[in-house]
Design an enzyme around this catalytic site. Sequence first.
Site, PDB file in Angstrom:
ATOM      1  N   PHE A  85     -20.121 -10.467  14.624  1.00 53.38           N
ATOM      2  CA  PHE A  85     -19.617 -10.195  15.976  1.00 53.38           C
ATOM      3  C   PHE A  85     -17.855  -9.779  15.762  1.00 53.38           C
ATOM      4  O   PHE A  85     -17.191  -9.607  16.658  1.00 53.38           O
ATOM      5  CB  PHE A  85     -19.434 -11.362  16.797  1.00 53.38           C
ATOM      6  CG  PHE A  85     -20.787 -11.896  16.916  1.00 53.38           C
ATOM      7  CD1 PHE A  85     -21.546 -11.459  18.038  1.00 53.38           C
ATOM      8  CD2 PHE A  85     -21.417 -12.951  16.247  1.00 53.38           C
ATOM      9  CE1 PHE A  85     -22.696 -12.008  18.338  1.00 53.38           C
ATOM     10  CE2 PHE A  85     -22.464 -13.265  16.825  1.00 53.38           C
ATOM     11  CZ  PHE A  85     -23.293 -12.741  17.626  1.00 53.38           C
ATOM     12  N   GLY A  92      -9.273   1.416  32.399  1.00 51.97           N
ATOM     13  CA  GLY A  92      -8.830   2.561  31.592  1.00 51.97           C
ATOM     14  C   GLY A  92      -9.818   3.734  31.426  1.00 51.97           C
ATOM     15  O   GLY A  92     -10.726   3.744  32.347  1.00 51.97           O
ATOM     16  N   LYS A 105      -9.804   2.760  19.115  1.00 51.58           N
ATOM     17  CA  LYS A 105      -9.027   1.750  19.771  1.00 51.58           C
ATOM     18  C   LYS A 105      -7.951   1.318  18.510  1.00 51.58           C
ATOM     19  O   LYS A 105      -8.076   2.034  17.658  1.00 51.58           O
ATOM     20  CB  LYS A 105      -9.867   0.275  19.923  1.00 51.58           C
ATOM     21  CG  LYS A 105     -10.556  -0.241  18.731  1.00 51.58           C
ATOM     22  CD  LYS A 105     -10.932  -1.830  18.930  1.00 51.58           C
ATOM     23  CE  LYS A 105     -11.930  -2.255  18.037  1.00 51.58           C
ATOM     24  NZ  LYS A 105     -12.027  -3.528  18.552  1.00 51.58           N
ATOM     25  N   ASP A 125     -23.645  -0.196  -2.624  1.00 49.42           N
ATOM     26  CA  ASP A 125     -23.485   0.843  -1.702  1.00 49.42           C
ATOM     27  C   ASP A 125     -24.142   2.243  -2.546  1.00 49.42           C
ATOM     28  O   ASP A 125     -23.873   2.436  -3.346  1.00 49.42           O
ATOM     29  CB  ASP A 125     -22.194   1.160  -1.092  1.00 49.42           C
ATOM     30  CG  ASP A 125     -22.322   1.860   0.248  1.00 49.42           C
ATOM     31  OD1 ASP A 125     -21.752   1.165   1.261  1.00 49.42           O
ATOM     32  OD2 ASP A 125     -22.546   3.049   0.422  1.00 49.42           O
ATOM     33  N   LYS A 179     -24.263   2.716  20.993  1.00 55.08           N
ATOM     34  CA  LYS A 179     -25.674   2.466  20.452  1.00 55.08           C
ATOM     35  C   LYS A 179     -26.511   1.226  20.419  1.00 55.08           C
ATOM     36  O   LYS A 179     -27.659   1.481  20.852  1.00 55.08           O
ATOM     37  CB  LYS A 179     -25.318   2.862  18.863  1.00 55.08           C
ATOM     38  CG  LYS A 179     -25.415   1.686  17.934  1.00 55.08           C
ATOM     39  CD  LYS A 179     -25.334   1.766  16.416  1.00 55.08           C
ATOM     40  CE  LYS A 179     -24.984   0.680  15.845  1.00 55.08           C
ATOM     41  NZ  LYS A 179     -25.574  -0.598  15.694  1.00 55.08           N
ATOM     42  N   ASN A 206     -22.885  -7.644  23.268  1.00 54.98           N
ATOM     43  CA  ASN A 206     -22.004  -6.436  23.221  1.00 54.98           C
ATOM     44  C   ASN A 206     -22.379  -5.790  24.746  1.00 54.98           C
ATOM     45  O   ASN A 206     -21.353  -5.113  25.117  1.00 54.98           O
ATOM     46  CB  ASN A 206     -22.745  -5.323  22.276  1.00 54.98           C
ATOM     47  CG  ASN A 206     -21.856  -5.685  21.032  1.00 54.98           C
ATOM     48  OD1 ASN A 206     -21.067  -6.232  21.069  1.00 54.98           O
ATOM     49  ND2 ASN A 206     -22.153  -4.662  20.066  1.00 54.98           N
ATOM     50  N   CYS A 251     -20.386   0.847  18.283  1.00 58.72           N
ATOM     51  CA  CYS A 251     -21.265  -0.063  18.649  1.00 58.72           C
ATOM     52  C   CYS A 251     -21.663  -0.386  19.885  1.00 58.72           C
ATOM     53  O   CYS A 251     -22.905  -0.260  20.213  1.00 58.72           O
ATOM     54  CB  CYS A 251     -20.507  -1.806  18.152  1.00 58.72           C
ATOM     55  SG  CYS A 251     -20.466  -1.869  16.448  1.00 58.72           S
ATOM     56  N   ARG A 265     -15.289   7.110  15.532  1.00 59.30           N
ATOM     57  CA  ARG A 265     -16.676   7.089  15.955  1.00 59.30           C
ATOM     58  C   ARG A 265     -17.031   6.811  17.497  1.00 59.30           C
ATOM     59  O   ARG A 265     -16.507   5.897  17.908  1.00 59.30           O
ATOM     60  CB  ARG A 265     -17.784   6.111  15.151  1.00 59.30           C
ATOM     61  CG  ARG A 265     -17.733   6.471  13.776  1.00 59.30           C
ATOM     62  CD  ARG A 265     -18.614   5.592  12.903  1.00 59.30           C
ATOM     63  NE  ARG A 265     -17.967   4.259  12.741  1.00 59.30           N
ATOM     64  CZ  ARG A 265     -18.627   3.217  11.989  1.00 59.30           C
ATOM     65  NH1 ARG A 265     -19.950   3.195  11.622  1.00 59.30           N
ATOM     66  NH2 ARG A 265     -17.942   2.028  11.887  1.00 59.30           N
ATOM     67  N   LYS A 284     -17.966   6.274  -2.532  1.00 64.39           N
ATOM     68  CA  LYS A 284     -17.271   5.071  -1.965  1.00 64.39           C
ATOM     69  C   LYS A 284     -17.150   3.961  -2.967  1.00 64.39           C
ATOM     70  O   LYS A 284     -16.067   3.395  -3.222  1.00 64.39           O
ATOM     71  CB  LYS A 284     -18.256   4.548  -0.563  1.00 64.39           C
ATOM     72  CG  LYS A 284     -17.420   3.711   0.216  1.00 64.39           C
ATOM     73  CD  LYS A 284     -18.370   3.241   1.384  1.00 64.39           C
ATOM     74  CE  LYS A 284     -18.098   3.908   2.844  1.00 64.39           C
ATOM     75  NZ  LYS A 284     -18.837   3.533   3.830  1.00 64.39           N
TER      76      LYS A 284
END
Length: 456
Positions: A150, A269, A336, A27, A279, A224, A276, A343, A32
């Site tokens: 996924f 809701g 969630k 990375d 975008k 998606n 994801c 994000r 990080k």
Amino acid sequence: MIVGSGYVGLTTGAVLAYLGHEVTLLDIDTRKVDNLQRGTLPFYEPGLSEILQDVKLNYISTWHQFDQTTDIVMIAVGTLSKTDGDVDMAAVDAVAQSLGEQIHSQFNGIIVMKSTVPVGTAASVKGRVERGLDARGIKKEVEVASNPEFLREGQALFDSFYPERIVVGTTSKQAQAILHDLYLPILQQTMQVPTVLDRPSNDIYPVFINTTSVNAELIKYTANSFLAMKISFINEFANVAEKVGADIREVAYAIGLDKRIGPQFLQAGIGWGGSCFGKDMRAIQHLAKEYGCEMSMIQATIDVNNRQREIVIKKLQETLHILRGKTIGILGLSFKPNTDDIRESPSLDILRKLLDLGACIKVYDPLAMQVCQSRFPELTVEYCENVETLFNGCHAVVLVTDWQEFRGLDYPELTRKMVKPIFIDARNVLTNEQINEAKLMYVGMGRGGLKWVKEF
Ligand code: NAD
């Protein structure tokens, strides 16, 4: 080797190492990488730190340490949206460039696209890498396969160990065999069950789908988009249900029993958030436009989702009337439950709008407050240590993220701490019994059959 140690890269790395593969994560974010080397994870994902304690991963931040005997280079870098909806391919291109500069003639590995990327990316990465090799006098063909991911944040390990399907897009039998072998313990479910994760009771093995890279790339966007569409679909009906005095939860349950529809993603809701869905739908819309195809269902899906956030503000205005100077509590910041990922979280949109309208905002989230504070230090909100502090002195509370712990709260007691017991349940979490017991002025999403308790 996996390039990119974010949600996808790190989870995939941990899972592949658990299966017995030797995994190095590269990375460019040196902080990080330093943190990972010290055992500090960049995000929260249930079970991930436990799995990482059982496996050995190597973390590097430069290509100088690239091992030419690597069998698989997986690209799992971010692919954010540009302002026009197109995918920002800068990170993927940079990795392809580095590969073109680093690969030696003896390299026999394959390159695998794990990031969600526009159709045609596998071919374009191949071209970019080979041009890099060519510039260094190396005449060599590389195989770039597509292997879309996924996993769902919050259940990423479960989805990785027990996926419903593994999709690979390859151009050669050899690449197909390499990827089949890589995932074999998962495909045959022969791996040792991780202590942090029970094996699901249904004896279903993942389907291995070997296809073209173009199909694989389109499968990801289609999946998606369909999921997001299902959510927007039920939300659109929720708004009608509310007007006609129907309960969308009953409606969703009944239609979900039809196997052609299925029960999942039918919880009405506030709609979807996260890095994801939005975008990816903007990306597929952009791609379709290039080919003169109109994707009106995708546009409607996005529009309905945006509208749901505005509906929450409207519900506050209808119940509280004046928002300026009122104290409003926001339960939940992450997009969630079981993640600290904020994000494109609906919570952020709502609290920004409420701040614009002059309200004072208190927030509580079991995990995401630190991330929010460090990412958006300009947000003038009060971060509360616990739910009790959040409810204290509020004129209204909005439940935005359906964290499990918000389901079982002592609402009668919490309501007593409020100035006015207005509760906007943007995830329909509370049961009718809880609502009655707490004497809340309750506003759900599409629960038209409910009578508000008005004696206050
Ligand atoms: P992320 O932002 O969490 O991680 C991306 C990582 O890539 C970061 O650590 C960043 O520092 C690193 N990076 C960027 N440029 C780099 C470079 N040139 N070289 C090396 N590292 C580089 O992103 P994510 O959520 O893991 O998503 C990665 C991809 O997977 C995206 O395309 C996303 O759409 C897709 N995806 C994400 C999810 C999810 O739930 N997060 C699920 C399925 C697919």
